[in-house]
Scaffold this motif. Structure first.
Motif, PDB file in Angstrom:
ATOM      1  N   ALA A   1       0.826  -1.203   0.000  1.00  0.00           N
ATOM      2  CA  ALA A   1       0.000   0.000   0.000  1.00  0.00           C
ATOM      3  C   ALA A   1       0.865   1.259   0.000  1.00  0.00           C
ATOM      4  CB  ALA A   1      -0.933   0.001   1.217  1.00  0.00           C
ATOM      5  N   ALA A   2       1.939   1.241   0.797  1.00  0.00           N
ATOM      6  CA  ALA A   2       2.853   2.387   0.829  1.00  0.00           C
ATOM      7  C   ALA A   2       3.528   2.577  -0.522  1.00  0.00           C
ATOM      8  CB  ALA A   2       3.900   2.187   1.932  1.00  0.00           C
ATOM      9  N   GLU A   3       3.957   1.487  -1.142  1.00  0.00           N
ATOM     10  CA  GLU A   3       4.568   1.569  -2.475  1.00  0.00           C
ATOM     11  C   GLU A   3       3.589   2.161  -3.474  1.00  0.00           C
ATOM     12  OE1 GLU A   3       7.404   0.927  -3.915  1.00  0.00           O
ATOM     13  OE2 GLU A   3       8.603  -0.150  -2.442  1.00  0.00           O
ATOM     14  N   ALA A   4       2.323   1.729  -3.401  1.00  0.00           N
ATOM     15  CA  ALA A   4       1.324   2.227  -4.342  1.00  0.00           C
ATOM     16  C   ALA A   4       1.085   3.724  -4.161  1.00  0.00           C
ATOM     17  CB  ALA A   4       0.011   1.462  -4.163  1.00  0.00           C
ATOM     18  N   LEU A   5       1.044   4.188  -2.904  1.00  0.00           N
ATOM     19  CA  LEU A   5       0.860   5.613  -2.645  1.00  0.00           C
ATOM     20  C   LEU A   5       2.046   6.420  -3.155  1.00  0.00           C
ATOM     21  CD1 LEU A   5      -0.587   5.265   0.951  1.00  0.00           C
ATOM     22  CD2 LEU A   5      -1.767   6.376  -0.957  1.00  0.00           C
ATOM     23  N   LEU A   6       3.258   5.958  -2.871  1.00  0.00           N
ATOM     24  CA  LEU A   6       4.447   6.664  -3.333  1.00  0.00           C
ATOM     25  C   LEU A   6       4.511   6.697  -4.859  1.00  0.00           C
ATOM     26  CD1 LEU A   6       7.013   5.170  -0.796  1.00  0.00           C
ATOM     27  CD2 LEU A   6       6.308   7.564  -0.894  1.00  0.00           C
ATOM     28  N   HIS A   7       4.196   5.579  -5.470  1.00  0.00           N
ATOM     29  CA  HIS A   7       4.243   5.496  -6.928  1.00  0.00           C
ATOM     30  C   HIS A   7       3.211   6.426  -7.565  1.00  0.00           C
ATOM     31  CE1 HIS A   7       4.985   3.769 -10.845  1.00  0.00           C
ATOM     32  NE2 HIS A   7       3.699   3.459 -10.985  1.00  0.00           N
ATOM     33  N   ALA A   8       1.993   6.458  -6.999  1.00  0.00           N
ATOM     34  CA  ALA A   8       0.939   7.307  -7.555  1.00  0.00           C
ATOM     35  C   ALA A   8       1.331   8.777  -7.533  1.00  0.00           C
ATOM     36  CB  ALA A   8      -0.362   7.101  -6.772  1.00  0.00           C
TER      37      ALA A   8
END
Length: 204
Positions: free
Chosen positions: A141-148
């Motif tokens: 979830a953290a990776e997805a937020l950072l990537h977005a």
């Protein structure tokens, strides 16, 4: 911008939004790890002057603990886990606030709860997690937020904006709402000290 917490919808799998991340779409220099553990080899970047020195702990406690307490109790009775993610975005134009929130919400489950306890800080509450795999869910979830946010022109690398994520896990590391908020706040501070563009998961 002060979005109110939304009522949770039926849980949806976490894996789908993060499939591209696991396939290697995320830049290798980003780190997601436990607070205090070494990340990828890169020198910390200096934060711009407008980044707040700290997130007021008393404000986080006042806003988030009442939200967390019934959720922790419910997950306890169901035998599932809870995660709190604090996302700090510094340097994003105020006019882009609505789009910023939309991008972050699209990166996680539609039913996850949201709050904005401090200007520039967003809280994401993940519930109903399988305890055995909760840490992996938080990392994705953290990776997805950072990537977005890295893919968005207003917060992409080189704009001066900094995105930092701090998380806590209950009951694996936090057993009360107060502990969860404290650990997530400490993890956020650690991510900020590392120069932003990364996430940390707090320890007990």
């Amino acid at each position: 911008m002060s979005p109110s917490p939304t009522a949770p919808a039926a849980p949806a799998p976490h894996a789908a939004p993060h499939a591209a991340l696991r396939a290697g779409a995320v830049p290798a220099q980003r780190t997601v790890d436990v607070t205090g553990a070494p990340g990828a080899a890169r020198a910390p970047r200096a934060l711009p002057a407008h980044v707040p020195a700290h997130v007021p702990a008393q404000v986080l406690a006042q806003v988030l603990e009442p939200l967390l307490e019934p959720v922790l109790e419910d997950d306890h009775h169901r035998g599932t886990g809870t995660a709190l993610l604090l996302v700090e975005v510094a340097g994003c134009p105020g006019a882009a606030a609505a789009e910023l929130e939309r991008r972050m919400r699209s990166a996680v489950r539609a039913g996850d709860r949201w709050s904005s306890p401090v200007a520039g800080v967003h809280a994401v509450l993940l519930t109903g997690l399988r305890r055995s795999g909760a840490e992996g869910v938080v990392e994705r979830a953290a990776e997805a937020l950072l990537h977005a946010l890295e893919c968005w022109p207003h917060t992409a690398p080189g704009t001066g904006a900094r995105v930092s994520v701090g998380a806590s896990l209950a009951p694996a590391r936090a057993t009360t709402a107060a502990e969860a908020v404290r650990q997530a706040g400490a993890a956020l501070a650690a991510a900020r000290r590392a120069g932003g563009g990364c996430a940390r998961i707090g320890t007990a």
